[in-house]
Design an enzyme around this catalytic site. Structure first.
Site, PDB file in Angstrom:
ATOM      1  N   GLU A 249      25.244 -48.978  13.194  1.00  0.00           N
ATOM      2  CA  GLU A 249      24.299 -48.064  12.549  1.00  0.00           C
ATOM      3  C   GLU A 249      24.131 -46.881  13.488  1.00  0.00           C
ATOM      4  OE1 GLU A 249      23.260 -48.316   9.621  1.00  0.00           O
ATOM      5  OE2 GLU A 249      23.489 -50.421   9.118  1.00  0.00           O
ATOM      6  N   GLU A 382      23.216 -34.069  15.832  1.00  0.00           N
ATOM      7  CA  GLU A 382      21.927 -34.761  15.741  1.00  0.00           C
ATOM      8  C   GLU A 382      21.046 -34.398  16.933  1.00  0.00           C
ATOM      9  OE1 GLU A 382      21.789 -39.037  16.473  1.00  0.00           O
ATOM     10  OE2 GLU A 382      20.746 -39.254  14.553  1.00  0.00           O
TER      11      GLU A 382
HETATM   12  P1  NAD Z   1      22.489 -45.085  22.707  1.00  0.00           P
HETATM   13  O1  NAD Z   1      23.739 -45.149  21.952  1.00  0.00           O
HETATM   14  O2  NAD Z   1      22.423 -44.254  23.916  1.00  0.00           O
HETATM   15  O3  NAD Z   1      22.040 -46.539  23.185  1.00  0.00           O
HETATM   16  C1  NAD Z   1      21.869 -47.600  22.260  1.00  0.00           C
HETATM   17  C2  NAD Z   1      22.044 -48.923  22.970  1.00  0.00           C
HETATM   18  O4  NAD Z   1      23.414 -49.053  23.359  1.00  0.00           O
HETATM   19  C3  NAD Z   1      21.226 -49.074  24.243  1.00  0.00           C
HETATM   20  O5  NAD Z   1      20.750 -50.403  24.306  1.00  0.00           O
HETATM   21  C4  NAD Z   1      22.258 -48.804  25.340  1.00  0.00           C
HETATM   22  O6  NAD Z   1      21.943 -49.404  26.562  1.00  0.00           O
HETATM   23  C5  NAD Z   1      23.492 -49.429  24.727  1.00  0.00           C
HETATM   24  N1  NAD Z   1      24.771 -48.913  25.239  1.00  0.00           N
HETATM   25  C6  NAD Z   1      25.049 -47.665  25.684  1.00  0.00           C
HETATM   26  N2  NAD Z   1      26.352 -47.599  26.047  1.00  0.00           N
HETATM   27  C7  NAD Z   1      26.900 -48.795  25.793  1.00  0.00           C
HETATM   28  C8  NAD Z   1      28.213 -49.346  25.954  1.00  0.00           C
HETATM   29  N3  NAD Z   1      29.220 -48.616  26.433  1.00  0.00           N
HETATM   30  N4  NAD Z   1      28.422 -50.628  25.596  1.00  0.00           N
HETATM   31  C9  NAD Z   1      27.423 -51.368  25.093  1.00  0.00           C
HETATM   32  N5  NAD Z   1      26.155 -50.924  24.947  1.00  0.00           N
HETATM   33  C10 NAD Z   1      25.896 -49.644  25.284  1.00  0.00           C
HETATM   34  O7  NAD Z   1      21.375 -44.656  21.637  1.00  0.00           O
HETATM   35  P2  NAD Z   1      19.857 -44.304  21.893  1.00  0.00           P
HETATM   36  O8  NAD Z   1      19.780 -42.977  22.569  1.00  0.00           O
HETATM   37  O9  NAD Z   1      19.161 -45.478  22.495  1.00  0.00           O
HETATM   38  O10 NAD Z   1      19.324 -44.178  20.387  1.00  0.00           O
HETATM   39  C11 NAD Z   1      19.400 -43.026  19.643  1.00  0.00           C
HETATM   40  C12 NAD Z   1      20.563 -43.086  18.667  1.00  0.00           C
HETATM   41  O11 NAD Z   1      20.422 -44.215  17.804  1.00  0.00           O
HETATM   42  C13 NAD Z   1      20.600 -41.902  17.746  1.00  0.00           C
HETATM   43  O12 NAD Z   1      21.897 -41.371  17.664  1.00  0.00           O
HETATM   44  C14 NAD Z   1      20.199 -42.465  16.397  1.00  0.00           C
HETATM   45  O13 NAD Z   1      20.680 -41.775  15.287  1.00  0.00           O
HETATM   46  C15 NAD Z   1      20.705 -43.838  16.468  1.00  0.00           C
HETATM   47  N6  NAD Z   1      19.987 -44.676  15.502  1.00  0.00           N
HETATM   48  C16 NAD Z   1      20.625 -45.069  14.350  1.00  0.00           C
HETATM   49  C17 NAD Z   1      19.957 -45.830  13.384  1.00  0.00           C
HETATM   50  C18 NAD Z   1      20.625 -46.285  12.114  1.00  0.00           C
HETATM   51  O14 NAD Z   1      20.143 -47.244  11.508  1.00  0.00           O
HETATM   52  N7  NAD Z   1      21.706 -45.674  11.670  1.00  0.00           N
HETATM   53  C19 NAD Z   1      18.640 -46.200  13.610  1.00  0.00           C
HETATM   54  C20 NAD Z   1      18.023 -45.764  14.782  1.00  0.00           C
HETATM   55  C21 NAD Z   1      18.715 -45.027  15.729  1.00  0.00           C
END
Ligand code: NAD
Length: 489
Positions: A249, A382
């Site tokens: 997502e 975004e």
């Molecule tokens: P992010 O991608 O930076 O981090 C999300 C999670 O992934 C964190 O727990 C992080 O530690 C982990 N992570 C980061 N790199 C990784 C890797 N290489 N391997 C495994 N895990 C890893 O996102 P964020 O900044 O925490 O959240 C914001 C983003 O989430 C926005 O882009 C937003 O659109 C998205 N989002 C999507 C939905 C949806 O349902 N489509 C809902 C909420 C948020």
């Protein structure tokens, strides 16, 4: 200050590294708790516990009994909702009012999947072969790795945990390093609800140190991820090299489309809800407001007037409408995008500044840009903050063209009184959710997910449980004669 451990095999445990890192309250800017810094060894322990639970007591339960446990958990979550909401607000800056609604709603998620657990039915398939009885059955995939972002930690974890457990899987969850506490509070309720140890485990820490080992772990069957596109791509590619399935997502740049025949009072509220609720830190944000040329100037004027009265402040206060940005890197990113929009030639007609005078100063005014062309970065990328791009359009064809002209496809909305127009737009917009004359509604009953670069797979509703199940096809022959073994039957 509270020191949180990991939660593995029904117990709070210290991290293998012996290290913790602090987590800040975005409103005060002060650290308020210490979070365990996990590593691959912690992940190994958690996955082993989850695997053992799946092969042991949990795996032996009937689907009805899994449902019974989930129902008990749902009631406990509702009882503890004020506490969970308080933790969410403290760690994330989310308005208490919204955090409480979300925490109570999580209880409904668990109730829904409790009910669904024993209603996953296979099919009897009338095949073209004589003398066989052929049917499908669904089996749990096994250990599920769940990785969540910081914007709605509890909800987004529950969207995955509830269907995964209903399916009979076990879970290792890694919350965002910015907002780990509420997930740890949630998983600690499972023991009280009577779940066997190891069914749910939580390992906290950073993406590279905990997320990556979880994704590539050979005993993790599926990854349920919500987060940004960059991490999503890395996870997809690591999972592919281990041939495991994923639900992703990701982000959005959703068009919120206002036609001149709409009820403009409602559309105005829909535009505000679309971008300024949750401080704009929402994947489904309607961050591109497409307004028909004939009403553009009048609508913008009304938007600007509305925004002038929005109250920024303490997320605990009942009258606060916009709370702090959840963390410092995100705050800096939003300000960078405001600069980018200005340098691209967009006109800032509201907000556009940080508010160092409120709380820790991690506040950004609700910001509106006009004169935005859809090719600009502010319309394509975004921002994940309270920043709205207003884009004029001529007619239906133009609205559809602009609406679809992004790499994302998470959601979109149409405001119109014309049924024909609503049906045309719902058909033509390429997104997983389309709202007509409303914005931001989601439910445990209804599938949610993205087209294009907004994701892979679906969460919520009956679709979600399938993400955690394997289909098995069984062939039973009543014909004892094996015909020519060298020729396919
Ligand atoms: P992010 O991608 O930076 O981090 C999300 C999670 O992934 C964190 O727990 C992080 O530690 C982990 N992570 C980061 N790199 C990784 C890797 N290489 N391997 C495994 N895990 C890893 O996102 P964020 O900044 O925490 O959240 C914001 C983003 O989430 C926005 O882009 C937003 O659109 C998205 N989002 C999507 C939905 C949806 O349902 N489509 C809902 C909420 C948020």
């Amino acid at each position: 200050m509270r020191h949180y451990g990991h939660y593995i095999n029904g117990e709070e445990v210290s991290p293998h590294s012996g290290e913790h890192f602090s987590t800040e309250n975005p409103f005060t800017g002060e650290p308020w708790a210490m979070i365990s810094r996990g590593d691959g060894i912690d992940v190994d322990l958690a996955v082993a516990a989850a695997k053992q639970a799946g092969e042991g007591e949990w795996g032996a339960l009937s689907a009805t009994d899994r449902g019974r446990l989930l129902r008990g958990l749902a009631d406990l979550v509702r009882e503890k909702a004020p506490h969970l909401a308080q933790i969410e607000m403290t760690d994330n800056g989310k308005l208490f009012a919204e955090a409480l609604v979300q925490a109570r709603y999580m209880s409904d998620y668990f109730h829904y999947y409790a009910g669904l657990a024993d209603k996953v039915e296979g099919r009897v398939i009338p095949t073209d072969k004589a003398g066989v009885f052929t049917y499908t059955k669904y089996e749990p995939k096994g250990v599920i790795g769940i990785i969540t972002p910081w914007n709605s930690p509890l909800s987004l974890a529950s969207w995955k945990i509830a269907p995964a457990l209903a399916a009979g899987c076990t879970v290792v969850v890694k919350p965002s390093e910015f907002t780990s506490a509420s997930t740890l509070e949630l998983v600690s309720l499972f023991e009280e609800a009577g779940f066997p140890p190891g069914v749910i485990n939580a390992v906290t820490g950073f993406g590279a140190e905990v997320g990556e080992p979880l994704v590539v772990h050979p005993d993790v069957a599926h990854i349920g991820f919500t987060g940004g596109g960059e991490a999503g791509r890395r996870i997809y590619s690591s999972a592919a090299s281990h041939l495991k399935t994923v639900t992703l997502e990701l982000g959005g740049k959703s068009p919120n489309i206002i036609f001149d025949d709409a009820d403009l009072d409602q559309a105005l509220k829909g535009a505000i809800a679309g971008i300024f609720a949750a401080t704009g830190q929402s994947c489904q944000a309607g961050s591109r407001l497409l307004v028909q040329e004939s009403i553009h100037d009048e609508f913008v004027e009304r938007l600007v007037a509305y925004v002038a009265d929005i109250t920024l402040g303490d997320p605990a206060a009942a009258d606060t409408q916009i709370g702090p940005v959840a963390n410092r890197p995100q705050f800096d990113k939003i300000l960078r995008y405001i600069d980018i929009a200005t340098s691209e030639g967009a006109t800032c007609v509201a907000g556009g500044r940080a508010r160092p005078d409120i709380g820790s100063g991690q506040f950004i005014e609700p910001t509106i840009f006009t004169g935005v062309e859809n090719g600009m970065r502010i319309a394509q990328e975004e921002v994940f903050g309270p920043v709205l791009s207003v884009i004029p359009f001529k007619d239906e064809e133009d609205a559809i063209r602009i609406g679809n002209d992004v790499v994302f496809g998470l959601a979109g909305a149409v405001w119109t009184r014309s049924l024909r127009r609503a049906m045309l737009l719902t058909d033509k917009l390429k997104a997983g959710t389309i709202w007509v004359n409303n914005y931001r509604a989601t439910s445990f009953t209804s599938p949610f997910g993205g087209f294009k670069q907004s994701g892979v797979g679906r969460e919520s509703g009956q679709e979600a449980i399938k993400e955690y199940l394997e289909t098995k096809c069984v062939w039973i022959s009543s014909d004892l004669d094996v015909a020519n073994p060298f020729v396919k039957r």
